[in-house]
Scaffold this active site. Sequence first.
Site, PDB file in Angstrom:
ATOM      1  N   GLU A  97       0.826  -1.206   0.000  1.00 19.16           N
ATOM      2  CA  GLU A  97       0.000   0.000   0.000  1.00 19.16           C
ATOM      3  C   GLU A  97       0.861   1.256   0.000  1.00 19.16           C
ATOM      4  O   GLU A  97       2.042   1.221   0.330  1.00 19.16           O
ATOM      5  CB  GLU A  97      -0.945   0.018   1.204  1.00 19.16           C
ATOM      6  CG  GLU A  97      -0.375  -0.457   2.525  1.00 19.16           C
ATOM      7  CD  GLU A  97       0.776   0.356   3.083  1.00 19.16           C
ATOM      8  OE1 GLU A  97       0.710   1.615   2.995  1.00 19.16           O
ATOM      9  OE2 GLU A  97       1.745  -0.228   3.588  1.00 19.16           O
TER      10      GLU A  97
ATOM     11  N   GLU B  58       4.387  -0.534   2.111  1.00 17.08           N
ATOM     12  CA  GLU B  58       4.538  -0.689   0.662  1.00 17.08           C
ATOM     13  C   GLU B  58       4.445  -2.142   0.199  1.00 17.08           C
ATOM     14  O   GLU B  58       4.331  -2.410  -0.987  1.00 17.08           O
ATOM     15  CB  GLU B  58       5.871  -0.104   0.150  1.00 17.08           C
ATOM     16  CG  GLU B  58       6.049   1.380   0.353  1.00 17.08           C
ATOM     17  CD  GLU B  58       7.348   1.887  -0.282  1.00 17.08           C
ATOM     18  OE1 GLU B  58       7.996   1.131  -1.037  1.00 17.08           O
ATOM     19  OE2 GLU B  58       7.715   3.044  -0.009  1.00 17.08           O
TER      20      GLU B  58
END
Length: 348
Positions: free
Chosen positions: A174, A317
């Site tokens: 994300e 991430e």
Amino acid sequence: MDLLKQTISKIGELDKEAMAKAKERVDNLIKPPGSLGRLEEIVIQLAGITGELYPKVDKKVVIVMAADHGVFEEGVVVFPQEVTEIQTRNMARGVTGVCALAKQARADVVPVDIGVKVDIDEIGIISRKVKYGTDNMAKGPAMSREEAIKSLEVGIQVAEEQIKKGKNILATGEMGICNTTPSAAIVSVIGGYDPFEVTGIGANFPVERLEHKAGVVKRAIEINNPNPKDGIDVLAKVGGLEIGGMAGVMLAGAANRVPVVIDGFISLAAALIACTIEPKTKNFLIPSHASKEKGAVYAAEFLGLKPMLYMDMRLGEGTGAVLALNLIEAATYMNNEMITFAEAGIPV
């Protein structure tokens, strides 16, 4: 809503017969039973997910959902909101943390704009924007129930597109400035924890201001009163679009019997949403690392997921998930390349 319902209806149980056969083989490989620890557990779980005695996880992808948050205006983060857009673009350019680690792991990176506050016209970014960031959850619902469902369905769609391309393992990632705030709210609501227990520093938020951040989480929960038994309600009231997208990836993986590797705190919050919507989803999830973000340990314990890596990481991430891909593939090599005692001519 139809896609979500169809996906949920397809989620079944692990293949117990395949798991029994895999365990028998693993126990008879030329080593003391249990001596390769978690690698043995992983390959047995993979057999249960895929129904195959020799599962493969060589076609890897990390799907990175990107979105902004209205609660940013409450002063719960030190970085400017524009970082979400900048880093989403950098995902497509292959220069972020997860991109670097994905190159080593031979995994594709698929960035998805599911709710960045500006339009991003960049080659390599999938545009599936549900809305231009969530609303401020400290003043009302982060999104409507319909938007929450749409975010879940975007995740399902993107995951299934990757599966149709041949990917046999998915990882969740994300990008969203201040998304530790809605994640803390989700963990607090579903897990029944005090917001002050599960709210951490995120992207280097000053420790002396943590009480303010936790207070914002507490206020958001009080104002919206989400139902902890209704994952969609929790997502809509105190969640994030990228969190919904990752939860959709998890539901799609489970429905299609493809393993999903979850990252740290934000991914765990998404897993709480997915597993509240359909508890059997948990069987298809593989935890990666123990995020140093404060609430991650609570979320993992509530889900009953034991991380395999302790690296003091909290970048997000999908970085931890990508690192774990190496170990998961190693488990399949153990299963595929080692011989049994019988094949070695050793009586046991």
